[in-house]
Scaffold this motif. Structure first.
Motif, mmCIF file in Angstrom:
data_model
loop_
_atom_site.group_PDB
_atom_site.id
_atom_site.type_symbol
_atom_site.label_atom_id
_atom_site.label_comp_id
_atom_site.label_asym_id
_atom_site.label_seq_id
_atom_site.Cartn_x
_atom_site.Cartn_y
_atom_site.Cartn_z
ATOM 1 N N VAL A 58 11.934 9.158 -13.282
ATOM 2 C CA VAL A 58 12.295 10.077 -11.974
ATOM 3 C C VAL A 58 12.417 8.523 -11.182
ATOM 4 C CG1 VAL A 58 11.846 11.754 -10.204
ATOM 5 C CG2 VAL A 58 11.356 11.920 -12.342
ATOM 6 N N ALA A 59 10.590 8.142 -11.159
ATOM 7 C CA ALA A 59 11.243 6.893 -10.041
ATOM 8 C C ALA A 59 12.517 6.071 -10.644
ATOM 9 C CB ALA A 59 9.611 6.088 -10.476
ATOM 10 N N PHE A 60 12.639 5.667 -11.728
ATOM 11 C CA PHE A 60 13.763 4.381 -12.456
ATOM 12 C C PHE A 60 14.485 5.108 -11.851
ATOM 13 C CE2 PHE A 60 17.122 3.646 -14.683
ATOM 14 C CZ PHE A 60 16.921 2.016 -15.254
ATOM 15 N N ILE A 61 14.765 6.604 -11.738
ATOM 16 C CA ILE A 61 16.362 7.183 -10.934
ATOM 17 C C ILE A 61 16.439 6.699 -9.776
ATOM 18 C CG2 ILE A 61 17.505 9.050 -11.352
ATOM 19 C CD1 ILE A 61 17.810 9.048 -13.107
ATOM 20 N N VAL A 62 14.920 7.070 -8.988
ATOM 21 C CA VAL A 62 14.942 6.882 -7.185
ATOM 22 C C VAL A 62 15.180 5.409 -7.312
ATOM 23 C CG1 VAL A 62 13.327 6.580 -5.675
ATOM 24 C CG2 VAL A 62 13.173 9.195 -6.916
ATOM 25 N N MET A 63 14.738 4.193 -7.867
ATOM 26 C CA MET A 63 15.287 2.655 -7.574
ATOM 27 C C MET A 63 16.416 2.464 -7.783
ATOM 28 S SD MET A 63 11.535 2.029 -8.255
ATOM 29 C CE MET A 63 11.956 0.677 -10.384
ATOM 30 N N ARG A 64 16.780 3.365 -9.922
ATOM 31 C CA ARG A 64 18.166 2.367 -9.912
ATOM 32 C C ARG A 64 18.933 2.819 -9.447
ATOM 33 N NH1 ARG A 64 13.536 -0.023 -12.693
ATOM 34 N NH2 ARG A 64 12.626 -1.883 -11.876
ATOM 35 N N GLU A 65 19.371 4.434 -9.482
ATOM 36 C CA GLU A 65 20.397 5.427 -10.004
ATOM 37 C C GLU A 65 20.788 5.849 -8.843
ATOM 38 O OE1 GLU A 65 22.352 5.062 -12.855
ATOM 39 O OE2 GLU A 65 20.743 3.967 -13.632
ATOM 40 N N ARG A 66 20.912 5.232 -7.875
ATOM 41 C CA ARG A 66 21.278 5.892 -6.527
ATOM 42 C C ARG A 66 22.710 6.990 -6.708
ATOM 43 N NH1 ARG A 66 19.394 1.335 -4.938
ATOM 44 N NH2 ARG A 66 17.354 1.409 -3.612
ATOM 45 N N ARG B 50 0.878 -1.042 -0.393
ATOM 46 C CA ARG B 50 -0.067 0.195 -0.128
ATOM 47 C C ARG B 50 0.648 1.345 -0.301
ATOM 48 N NH1 ARG B 50 -2.390 -0.893 4.334
ATOM 49 N NH2 ARG B 50 -1.603 1.052 5.570
ATOM 50 N N TYR B 51 2.049 1.069 0.704
ATOM 51 C CA TYR B 51 2.449 2.693 0.621
ATOM 52 C C TYR B 51 3.715 2.677 -0.515
ATOM 53 C CZ TYR B 51 1.022 4.202 5.589
ATOM 54 O OH TYR B 51 0.324 4.705 6.126
ATOM 55 N N SER B 52 4.700 1.395 -1.268
ATOM 56 C CA SER B 52 5.131 1.369 -2.614
ATOM 57 C C SER B 52 4.423 2.007 -3.042
ATOM 58 C CB SER B 52 5.277 0.487 -2.666
ATOM 59 O OG SER B 52 3.910 -0.498 -3.629
ATOM 60 N N GLY B 53 3.045 1.935 -3.151
ATOM 61 C CA GLY B 53 2.003 3.039 -4.196
ATOM 62 C C GLY B 53 2.011 4.951 -4.083
ATOM 63 N N SER B 54 1.672 4.447 -2.221
ATOM 64 C CA SER B 54 1.819 6.117 -1.738
ATOM 65 C C SER B 54 3.309 6.431 -3.244
ATOM 66 C CB SER B 54 1.796 6.532 -0.351
ATOM 67 O OG SER B 54 0.547 5.620 -0.400
ATOM 68 N N ALA B 55 4.050 5.771 -2.573
ATOM 69 C CA ALA B 55 5.155 6.363 -2.720
ATOM 70 C C ALA B 55 5.557 6.775 -4.587
ATOM 71 C CB ALA B 55 6.678 5.528 -2.549
ATOM 72 N N VAL B 56 4.932 5.384 -5.321
ATOM 73 C CA VAL B 56 4.879 6.060 -6.316
ATOM 74 C C VAL B 56 3.990 7.330 -7.311
ATOM 75 C CG1 VAL B 56 3.847 5.368 -8.725
ATOM 76 C CG2 VAL B 56 5.564 3.702 -7.443
ATOM 77 N N ARG B 57 2.988 6.803 -6.137
ATOM 78 C CA ARG B 57 1.967 8.326 -6.420
ATOM 79 C C ARG B 57 2.746 9.497 -6.623
ATOM 80 N NH1 ARG B 57 -1.831 4.311 -4.952
ATOM 81 N NH2 ARG B 57 -1.500 5.920 -2.723
ATOM 82 N N ARG B 58 3.643 10.026 -5.284
ATOM 83 C CA ARG B 58 4.288 11.052 -5.008
ATOM 84 C C ARG B 58 5.220 10.776 -5.956
ATOM 85 N NH1 ARG B 58 3.105 15.581 -1.336
ATOM 86 N NH2 ARG B 58 4.870 16.454 -0.913
ATOM 87 N N VAL B 59 6.026 10.122 -6.588
ATOM 88 C CA VAL B 59 7.047 10.860 -6.940
ATOM 89 C C VAL B 59 6.497 10.855 -8.912
ATOM 90 C CG1 VAL B 59 8.179 9.593 -9.174
ATOM 91 C CG2 VAL B 59 8.517 9.040 -6.396
#
Length: 195
Positions: free
Chosen positions: A54-62, A31-40
């Motif tokens: 942007v989600a791709f950068i957040v998840m894979r390109e630190r 549920r909270y992963s959905g909130s994070a994606v919606r925020r991004v």
């Protein structure tokens, strides 16, 4: 008694009970992963940037993350772990890569998401996890109290102690004996929350 989780102190909690806590926690993380994606995606839309990018950068390109306060970076890491482990995102084949000159906007988006994650996401996840543990600790009170000879007889005064006992038993089970497919992601998120 093959159904009982064993440690050096003897039998503790049934595997089924710990697995039930694990499934409930997984539902919270989903549920909270959905909130994070919606925020991004929402913040990205405000700047006219593709949210999937942007989600791709957040998840894979630190390494592409902007410089930010360590607390914000840890919170963005938490959002990244949630999204990587539990979010349902479309294929990156459809991602629109913006021109290099908008990287400043991408940095602003990630900073905004990090601040939201620090201010809201972390606190909400901690609160829900502890509420989940309190609920299950009440259900498992007889088993948890049996493990602690000489425990306080007052159920209200003993509530924090049995909640902590369940937390320890659950996290130990999750790390060692769990067969939940999302176990590795769950441990990483819990480490990010309390580590």
């Amino acid at each position: 008694m093959a159904d009982l989780h064993q440690d050096t102190a003897g039998p503790t909690l049934p595997q089924g009970s710990l697995a039930s806590v694990g499934r409930a926690l997984q539902n919270i993380f989903e549920r909270y992963s959905g909130s994070a994606v919606r925020r991004v995606v929402g913040v990205s839309d405000e700047y006219g940037i593709d949210g999937l990018y942007v989600a791709f950068i957040v998840m894979r390109e630190r390494t592409a993350w902007p410089v930010m306060r360590s607390e914000d970076r840890q919170a963005l890491e938490l959002a990244s772990r949630l999204m990587s482990g539990f979010a349902m995102l479309p294929s990156s084949t459809y991602m629109q890569v913006p021109p290099a000159e908008v990287e400043v906007l991408v940095d602003r988006i990630m900073t905004s998401v990090a601040q939201w994650a620090r201010q809201r996401l972390s606190a909400d996840l901690k609160r829900e996890y502890m509420a989940l543990l309190e609920e299950y600790a009440e259900r498992l009170r007889p088993l948890l109290e049996a493990q602690r000879p000489g425990a306080v007889a007052d159920p209200l005064a003993d509530r924090p102690a049995i909640t902590i006992a369940l937390m320890e038993a659950f996290e130990q089970w999750l790390a060692a004996d769990s067969t939940l497919p999302a176990r590795r992601h769950m441990l990483a998120i819990l480490e990010g929350l309390f580590g």
